[in-house]
Design an enzyme around this catalytic site. Structure first.
Site, PDB file in Angstrom:
ATOM      1  N   ARG A 101      38.556  37.692  36.489  1.00 36.62           N
ATOM      2  CA  ARG A 101      39.762  38.490  36.178  1.00 36.62           C
ATOM      3  C   ARG A 101      39.274  39.811  35.610  1.00 36.62           C
ATOM      4  O   ARG A 101      38.568  39.834  34.602  1.00 36.62           O
ATOM      5  CB  ARG A 101      40.634  37.774  35.155  1.00 36.62           C
ATOM      6  N   HIS A 124      47.275  39.703  42.342  1.00 33.40           N
ATOM      7  CA  HIS A 124      47.140  38.453  41.558  1.00 33.40           C
ATOM      8  C   HIS A 124      47.391  37.303  42.541  1.00 33.40           C
ATOM      9  O   HIS A 124      48.432  36.654  42.533  1.00 33.40           O
ATOM     10  CB  HIS A 124      48.170  38.479  40.426  1.00 33.40           C
ATOM     11  N   GLN A 178      48.320  33.537  41.619  1.00 35.86           N
ATOM     12  CA  GLN A 178      49.674  33.458  41.085  1.00 35.86           C
ATOM     13  C   GLN A 178      50.701  33.274  42.205  1.00 35.86           C
ATOM     14  O   GLN A 178      51.516  32.347  42.190  1.00 35.86           O
ATOM     15  CB  GLN A 178      49.982  34.744  40.291  1.00 35.86           C
ATOM     16  N   ASP A 220      58.352  40.375  36.429  1.00 39.57           N
ATOM     17  CA  ASP A 220      57.089  40.385  35.687  1.00 39.57           C
ATOM     18  C   ASP A 220      57.199  41.514  34.657  1.00 39.57           C
ATOM     19  O   ASP A 220      58.118  42.349  34.735  1.00 39.57           O
ATOM     20  CB  ASP A 220      55.923  40.626  36.681  1.00 39.57           C
ATOM     21  N   CYS A 272      55.930  35.199  36.317  1.00 38.04           N
ATOM     22  CA  CYS A 272      54.560  34.670  36.262  1.00 38.04           C
ATOM     23  C   CYS A 272      54.117  34.363  34.833  1.00 38.04           C
ATOM     24  O   CYS A 272      53.173  33.607  34.642  1.00 38.04           O
ATOM     25  CB  CYS A 272      53.599  35.649  36.927  1.00 38.04           C
ATOM     26  N   ARG A 328      49.880  26.647  38.808  1.00 37.39           N
ATOM     27  CA  ARG A 328      48.636  27.431  38.845  1.00 37.39           C
ATOM     28  C   ARG A 328      47.442  26.471  38.892  1.00 37.39           C
ATOM     29  O   ARG A 328      46.465  26.706  39.603  1.00 37.39           O
ATOM     30  CB  ARG A 328      48.531  28.322  37.597  1.00 37.39           C
TER      31      ARG A 328
HETATM   32  N1   CP Z   1      50.325  34.366  34.834  1.00 40.40           N
HETATM   33  C1   CP Z   1      49.087  34.521  34.355  1.00 40.40           C
HETATM   34  O1   CP Z   1      48.137  34.851  35.085  1.00 40.40           O
HETATM   35  O2   CP Z   1      48.968  34.308  33.025  1.00 40.40           O
HETATM   36  P1   CP Z   1      47.699  34.654  32.113  1.00 40.40           P
HETATM   37  O3   CP Z   1      47.610  36.157  32.055  1.00 40.40           O
HETATM   38  O4   CP Z   1      47.997  34.050  30.783  1.00 40.40           O
HETATM   39  O5   CP Z   1      46.480  34.079  32.753  1.00 40.40           O
HETATM   40  N1  NVA Z   2      51.271  42.098  35.993  1.00 42.01           N
HETATM   41  C1  NVA Z   2      50.779  41.365  34.855  1.00 42.01           C
HETATM   42  C2  NVA Z   2      50.546  39.949  35.221  1.00 42.01           C
HETATM   43  C3  NVA Z   2      50.039  39.083  34.096  1.00 42.01           C
HETATM   44  C4  NVA Z   2      49.799  37.678  34.522  1.00 42.01           C
HETATM   45  C5  NVA Z   2      49.501  42.012  34.355  1.00 42.01           C
HETATM   46  O1  NVA Z   2      48.669  42.394  35.191  1.00 42.01           O
HETATM   47  O2  NVA Z   2      49.345  42.165  33.154  1.00 42.01           O
END
Ligand code: CP
Ligand code: NVA
Length: 300
Positions: A100, A127, A130, A218, A258, A286
């Site tokens: 990530r 993502h 997700q 989101d 999400c 997930r």
């Molecule tokens: N939805 C999601 O990816 O959550 P986190 O940022 O907590 O991993």
């Molecule tokens: N769009 C958000 C998703 C978090 C899971 C971010 O990138 O922060």
């Protein structure tokens, strides 16, 4: 050559359905593959996480493997050494890499130089785990040939992943966002060129939700862009998912987010805690979908 999963578009339509099929069987306990026995998985995080970190660590354990949590303090990807070198070194220790981070190109470079599968656990651009889990969750809750999905708010990494899914699986996808916060142009154009789905980008939230089966939102400012929050709160105000907006959706609509949510901003408590909300099923899936993605990649 190992297969990586940097974005949903990396999989063919048939492969996406194979992953859903694996996910369904594993979730039901019909199969219990353990392709990671005696293997470790590097889990690199340069952004915070609850769901992704815990669901990957738990999923890796359930597949017989051992997760190695690595933050930017140690690895300093691309700074302490090149991504190409780090990819080749990690490939000598682990059977898979999950990452990530901010720049999507860091993930594709890692995948290019690693000899083990690389999985994208979120970048500024997409993502993918997700939205794979989200579509699987919709399939569990509602049976339809083509779902009408309305994504409301910032045209961010999650919106871009919905477009990638729409390039592979037929959807009636409506993105309700302002002209300044639209999704990635090249991902949008690629999805439109693929002609699998009906795709609408509109600045009219009512048009986006009209008759929708799924209302998705989101946060308005993603990780790494929180300095834009007050500006986006003004721009995106009319895209808040609240009960008056949902009056225009299908009566049996599902509400998705999400998570993490900024309650009271992009979505009201009443809606996220309401009877149409499936946000915690989404979060649970997930775990299941990522296990299926890992098994699928290790079978290639
Ligand atoms: N939805 C999601 O990816 O959550 P986190 O940022 O907590 O991993
Ligand atoms: N769009 C958000 C998703 C978090 C899971 C971010 O990138 O922060």
């Amino acid at each position: 050559m190992s297969r990586s999963f940097c974005e949903i578009f990396d999989l063919t339509t048939d492969e996406i359905y194979q992953v859903f099929d694996l996910c369904k069987k594993m979730k039901k306990g019909e199969i219990d593959p353990r392709p990671l026995v005696n293997k470790s998985v590097a889990c690199i995080f340069t952004k915070p996480s609850l769901r992704t970190r815990v669901s990957f660590e738990v999923g890796i354990n359930q597949l017989g493997g051992h997760p190695v949590y690595i933050t930017d303090n140690e690895i300093q990807l691309g700074k302490r050494e090149s991504i190409a070198d780090a990819a080749q070194v990690l490939s000598r220790y682990v059977g898979m890499i999950m990452i990530r981070t901010f720049a999507h190109s860091d993930v594709t470079s890692l995948a290019k130089y690693a000899s083990v599968p690389v999985i994208n656990g979120l970048t500024d651009l997409v993502h993918p785990c997700q939205v794979m889990g989200d579509y699987f969750t919709i399939l569990e809750h509602k049976s339809k040939d083509i779902y009408k999905v309305a994504f409301l708010g910032d045209g961010n990494n999650v919106a871009n992943s919905w477009l990638n899914l729409a390039a592979r699986i037929p959807l009636d996808l409506r993105i309700g966002t302002s002209s300044e916060t639209g999704p990635d142009k090249s991902i949008l154009e690629r999805a439109q060129r693929n002609r699998k789905s009906r795709i609408l980008v509109t600045d009219d939230p009512q048009e986006a939700v009209k008759g929708a089966d799924v209302i998705y939102t989101d946060v308005w400012a993603s990780m790494g862009q929180k300095d834009k929050l007050s500006e986006k709160t003004v721009t995106l105000k009319k895209f808040q998912v609240n009960s008056s907006l949902l009056a225009g959706a299908d009566r049996e609509h599902l509400v998705m987010h999400c998570l993490p949510a900024e309650r009271g901003r992009e979505i009201t408590d009443e809606v996220i805690d309401g009877p149409h909300s499936i946000v915690f099923d989404e979060a649970e899936n997930r775990l299941h979908i990522q296990k299926a993605i890992m098994v699928f990649l290790l079978q290639q």
